[in-house]
Design a protein around this motif. Sequence first.
Motif, short mmCIF file in Angstrom:
data_model
loop_
_atom_site.label_atom_id
_atom_site.label_comp_id
_atom_site.label_asym_id
_atom_site.label_seq_id
_atom_site.Cartn_x
_atom_site.Cartn_y
_atom_site.Cartn_z
N TYR A 131 -24.17 31.89 9.62
CA TYR A 131 -24.66 31.89 11.00
C TYR A 131 -25.13 30.50 11.42
CZ TYR A 131 -24.37 36.86 12.09
OH TYR A 131 -23.90 38.12 12.39
N ALA A 132 -25.67 29.72 10.49
CA ALA A 132 -26.07 28.36 10.81
C ALA A 132 -24.85 27.51 11.17
CB ALA A 132 -26.83 27.74 9.63
N MET A 133 -23.77 27.67 10.41
CA MET A 133 -22.54 26.94 10.72
C MET A 133 -21.92 27.44 12.02
SD MET A 133 -20.76 26.21 7.00
CE MET A 133 -20.84 27.91 6.39
N PHE A 134 -22.06 28.73 12.28
CA PHE A 134 -21.64 29.29 13.57
C PHE A 134 -22.34 28.57 14.71
CE2 PHE A 134 -22.58 32.14 17.08
CZ PHE A 134 -21.37 32.77 17.35
N GLY A 135 -23.66 28.41 14.61
CA GLY A 135 -24.42 27.75 15.66
C GLY A 135 -24.09 26.27 15.76
N LEU A 136 -23.93 25.60 14.62
CA LEU A 136 -23.57 24.18 14.61
C LEU A 136 -22.31 23.94 15.42
CD1 LEU A 136 -23.34 21.96 11.40
CD2 LEU A 136 -21.55 21.95 13.13
N SER A 137 -21.28 24.70 15.09
CA SER A 137 -19.98 24.51 15.74
C SER A 137 -20.01 24.95 17.20
CB SER A 137 -18.91 25.30 14.97
OG SER A 137 -17.63 25.09 15.53
N LEU A 138 -20.68 26.07 17.46
CA LEU A 138 -20.71 26.59 18.83
C LEU A 138 -21.40 25.62 19.79
CD1 LEU A 138 -20.25 28.87 20.90
CD2 LEU A 138 -22.44 29.84 20.15
N LEU A 139 -22.57 25.14 19.41
CA LEU A 139 -23.32 24.26 20.31
C LEU A 139 -22.61 22.93 20.49
CD1 LEU A 139 -26.98 25.02 19.16
CD2 LEU A 139 -25.76 25.88 21.17
N ALA A 140 -22.01 22.40 19.42
CA ALA A 140 -21.24 21.16 19.57
C ALA A 140 -20.06 21.37 20.50
CB ALA A 140 -20.78 20.67 18.20
N SER A 141 -19.40 22.51 20.38
CA SER A 141 -18.25 22.81 21.23
C SER A 141 -18.68 22.96 22.69
CB SER A 141 -17.56 24.10 20.77
OG SER A 141 -17.05 23.97 19.46
N LEU A 142 -19.85 23.55 22.90
CA LEU A 142 -20.34 23.73 24.27
C LEU A 142 -20.71 22.40 24.93
CD1 LEU A 142 -22.54 26.95 23.94
CD2 LEU A 142 -20.24 26.73 24.89
N LEU A 143 -20.92 21.37 24.13
CA LEU A 143 -21.15 20.03 24.67
C LEU A 143 -19.84 19.34 25.02
CD1 LEU A 143 -23.93 18.74 22.24
CD2 LEU A 143 -24.24 19.42 24.63
N ILE A 144 -18.79 19.63 24.27
CA ILE A 144 -17.51 18.93 24.42
C ILE A 144 -16.63 19.57 25.49
CG2 ILE A 144 -15.37 18.29 23.23
CD1 ILE A 144 -17.06 18.15 20.65
N ILE A 145 -16.59 20.89 25.55
CA ILE A 145 -15.70 21.57 26.49
C ILE A 145 -15.96 21.14 27.94
CG2 ILE A 145 -15.07 23.82 27.46
CD1 ILE A 145 -15.41 25.00 24.65
#
Length: 396
Positions: free
Chosen positions: A210-224
């Motif tokens: 779940y921590a890696m889920f959040g890491l990737s999700l939040l980074a993606s929400l900055l890039i998209i």
Amino acid sequence: MGILMLGGARQSRLRERRLLRSLERPSELFANLGPNWFATIMGTGVIATAGATLPLQFPALHAVATLFWAAASLLLLLLAGSTVVHWVRHRDAARGHHRHPVMAHFYGAPPMALLTVGAGTLLLGKDVLGERLALGVDAVLWVLGTLLGLASAFAVPYLQFTRHKVSACDAFGGWLMPVVPPMVSASTGALLLPYLPAGEARTAMLMACYAMFGLSLLASLLIIPLVWQRLAVHKNLAASAVPTLWIVLGPLGQSITAANLLGANAHFAVSGTLLHALETFGVLYGVPVLGFALLWAALAAAVTLRTARSGLPFSLAWWSFTFPVGTCVTGLSGLAAHTGLGVFKAMAAVGYVLLVGAWVLVAVRTFRGSVLEGTLFQAPAQGMPARAASRTALAS
């Protein structure tokens, strides 16, 4: 004189027929081998994992999925060996990839290739290798893929922040590549939960996923939003970069997959209210994100078709038509499993058919551009502005 002309013509015809005809020597195929080549493994392997998890199963589908897993595994061995040769013989070129403002982002591809093949080994390879060996292979590939994925999620943005010369008008879907691997680790890590020792080991693994889920999700929400801004404001996306718009579906579809897989396997690690919350989260998160994924898929398809009318040059970026779509298929399968809705089952089946069709198209073009012509092994431009470099790098 006539004999010499005939001989020259014959040699010319033979040259046109031989493999790798764009290269002076076959050994040159190792000279410019970049991490973007690992996208071929991702696109092939996701057909295996998506096929293994489809709601509608039948013997022929299992056989086809197993063949794609075997093909992805073979590609992984070949590309891993070729990468070693590349680093040994062409060390300067290999070290230069991280300085390239476009190529550096594709360091996210190798870890995702490892994770995809590992998941396929556990889901499908166990029928060939036996469950114990398949589990061992998956565990090794998951650890390697996770470590490399976390490294890419840190190192590539750091290089972009400190060394790469880019601007807002250079944003493209490939910027997501280095931050998506932890999301793939989260979803594939869920498959390993039942095999870990009961107790704290399983709970720690679940929390790490779940921590890696959040890491990737939040980074993606900055890039998209940066990709959206480039399309809306700058409107300067090169034709060769258009396929990378589909990469945006990767973190969206993979996050839906991870949320549902982690929720489905959470009972191995937790219970009570927390278990119910995690199971519910898969649907509460997945359905809204699916809505945006469908919107983006429609926009990406419209832009792709519009560009294709004036010319859509083939490159390895075309593999963006495969893996991101595959993650949406696995996400739909997860939603179908949790809700039982026939519409999700039908959407997953249709998506899988489109995925296989896209793979056939891209695989044929890749075979032609690599094995027959060798043009895909030619070097990208170095020392160019990011915008011009992106056109050249994506064309290789």
